[in-house]
Design a protein around this motif. Structure first.
Motif, PDB file in Angstrom:
ATOM      1  N   VAL A 132       0.785  -1.189   0.019  1.00 33.49           N
ATOM      2  CA  VAL A 132      -0.331   0.074  -0.009  1.00 33.49           C
ATOM      3  C   VAL A 132       0.848   1.296   0.133  1.00 33.49           C
ATOM      4  O   VAL A 132       0.244   2.483   0.086  1.00 33.49           O
ATOM      5  N   ALA A 192      -0.417   3.222  -7.341  1.00 32.09           N
ATOM      6  CA  ALA A 192      -1.262   2.285  -7.979  1.00 32.09           C
ATOM      7  C   ALA A 192      -1.748   3.023  -9.387  1.00 32.09           C
ATOM      8  O   ALA A 192      -1.715   4.142  -9.359  1.00 32.09           O
ATOM      9  N   SER A 230      -4.383   6.019  -9.556  1.00 35.03           N
ATOM     10  CA  SER A 230      -4.560   6.527  -8.307  1.00 35.03           C
ATOM     11  C   SER A 230      -3.359   7.345  -7.790  1.00 35.03           C
ATOM     12  O   SER A 230      -2.261   7.348  -8.330  1.00 35.03           O
ATOM     13  N   ALA A 238      -1.207   3.892  -3.435  1.00 32.72           N
ATOM     14  CA  ALA A 238      -1.294   2.552  -3.819  1.00 32.72           C
ATOM     15  C   ALA A 238      -0.205   1.218  -3.483  1.00 32.72           C
ATOM     16  O   ALA A 238      -0.763   0.887  -2.773  1.00 32.72           O
ATOM     17  N   ALA A 239       0.345   0.573  -3.951  1.00 29.66           N
ATOM     18  CA  ALA A 239       0.254  -0.801  -4.036  1.00 29.66           C
ATOM     19  C   ALA A 239       1.169  -1.923  -3.780  1.00 29.66           C
ATOM     20  O   ALA A 239       1.910  -1.970  -4.142  1.00 29.66           O
ATOM     21  N   SER A 286       0.852  -6.261 -11.401  1.00 27.04           N
ATOM     22  CA  SER A 286      -0.314  -5.982 -10.079  1.00 27.04           C
ATOM     23  C   SER A 286      -0.025  -6.863  -9.133  1.00 27.04           C
ATOM     24  O   SER A 286       0.484  -8.135  -9.378  1.00 27.04           O
ATOM     25  N   GLY A 302      -8.677  -2.565  -1.092  1.00 21.84           N
ATOM     26  CA  GLY A 302      -8.080  -1.573  -1.963  1.00 21.84           C
ATOM     27  C   GLY A 302      -8.848  -0.566  -2.461  1.00 21.84           C
ATOM     28  O   GLY A 302      -9.988  -0.670  -2.033  1.00 21.84           O
ATOM     29  N   ASN A 307      -3.240  -4.349  -6.338  1.00 23.20           N
ATOM     30  CA  ASN A 307      -3.079  -3.011  -6.738  1.00 23.20           C
ATOM     31  C   ASN A 307      -2.255  -3.178  -7.875  1.00 23.20           C
ATOM     32  O   ASN A 307      -1.246  -3.862  -8.090  1.00 23.20           O
TER      33      ASN A 307
END
Length: 346
Positions: free
Chosen positions: A24, A28, A31, A34-35, A149, A156, A163
């Motif tokens: 996180v 992402a 956005s 993110a990821a 990804s 999420g 993500n």
């Protein structure tokens, strides 16, 4: 036939959870926050056509009569040669084998590609390929397998437990790989999203001749499922949706053959595998055996996954530095029967 390969490919909750929480923190796709996700990595380090200049022909006449000067002729630009695959040619197999480093940029817990800068990964994967070349009659092609990804334990931003990394995170790796003659495989861990939905996010990369795609069913969730609670799976129909799209993209852009990797360590991870469409000449489909454990367990998994597998699907193998006991050497890996065409290190 729902046979689980004997490999002790458990969910590794300690590593997975910490890696997913790290996820996180990366940007992402689409956005501002993110990821990232699953995986561990490799070991010690190692390692156009020119535009034609238009010839201007000027005909000057100094006579007193009205001078006729010829208009400049613009030389026609030569047609650019179609780009070849890294290592040359326009089909992947059996002209080469691949040696890949696996991971996600900026996330060391997910693999060797996250342990340093892109150039560090270039040096390392070339070093690996040199080790394997000693045991191969075919050229061994260095490759990156980039987790693009990343499966996460929370819903999420889109509620899909995945993500997708912003393309800007991936771009420097793809660009450098092109410069260094390295093949790239974009690895998808889609959670509740579909593989096709996520693959289309990275179309700008997949229209490049040195970029292929990998689908990781372990992280493809069904309704009501959550990561770390069970192992995911994908249907042949969903795989065929991706292969139809990727083959069409390859044909539309007049690209060389693309690699489509299917990760698997249990037969149940890909349902009705006999229905996978292998007819697209634009694609080379490869089944990548992901099991870890002792040499005997890994070998048995590899053999199990070959049961009733289409002869049109190539075979790959993964070595784990942390989970294998012990990790195969390059010589031991290429003694596996049949010798794998794609080897990655996690």
């Amino acid at each position: 036939m729902d046979i689980s390969a004997p490999t002790s490919h458990t969910l590794r909750p300690g590593l997975m959870l910490s890696a997913m929480l790290l996820a996180v923190t990366l940007t992402a796709c689409g956005s501002s926050s993110a990821a990232p996700e699953d995986a561990s990595a490799d070991q010690s380090s190692g390692d156009a056509a020119d535009d034609a200049d238009g010839d201007e022909a000027a005909g000057g006449d100094d006579s007193a009569e009205a001078g006729d000067s010829e208009e400049p002729d613009e030389a026609e630009e030569p047609e650019a040669e179609p780009a070849e695959l890294p290592g040359g040619g326009d089909t992947l197999f059996p002209d080469r084998r691949f040696l890949a480093a696996y991971g996600a940029p900026g996330i060391p817990a997910l693999g060797v590609l996250g342990e340093g800068e892109p150039q560090d990964a270039v040096d390392r994967v070339k070093f690996y390929a040199e080790q394997y070349q000693e045991h191969s009659q075919e050229p061994v092609q260095p490759a990156f397998e980039i987790i693009t990804s990343i499966a996460i334990t929370e819903p999420g931003l889109d509620g899909n437990y995945t993500n997708a990394l912003d393309p800007e995170v991936i771009e420097p790796w793809v660009d450098l790989a092109a410069e260094e003659d390295i093949y790239v495989v974009l690895d998808l861990q889609p959670g509740h999203a579909s593989f096709l939905e996520q693959a289309q996010l990275y179309e700008d990369f997949l229209v490049q001749p040195h970029v292929g795609l990998a689908l990781d069913p372990e992280w493809r969730l069904g309704e009501g499922q959550r990561h770390m609670e069970q192992i995911g799976s994908v249907s042949a129909a969903e795989i065929n949706e991706v292969s139809d799209w990727l083959a069409g993209l390859t044909e539309e852009h007049e690209l060389q053959q693309k690699l489509l990797v299917l990760h698997q360590f249990q037969l149940a991870m890909i349902s009705d595998r006999e229905d996978i469409d292998t007819s697209h000449e634009e694609l080379a489909i490869l089944l990548h055996a992901d099991g870890h454990g002792t040499p005997a367990m890994k070998t048995e998994t590899y053999e199990t996954l070959q049961q009733e597998l289409s002869e049109d699907i190539w075979l790959g193998w993964k070595n784990f530095y942390d989970e294998d006991s012990p990790t195969f050497t390059s010589e031991q890996t290429f003694q596996v029967d049949p010798k794998p065409w794609f080897v990655s290190y996690q």
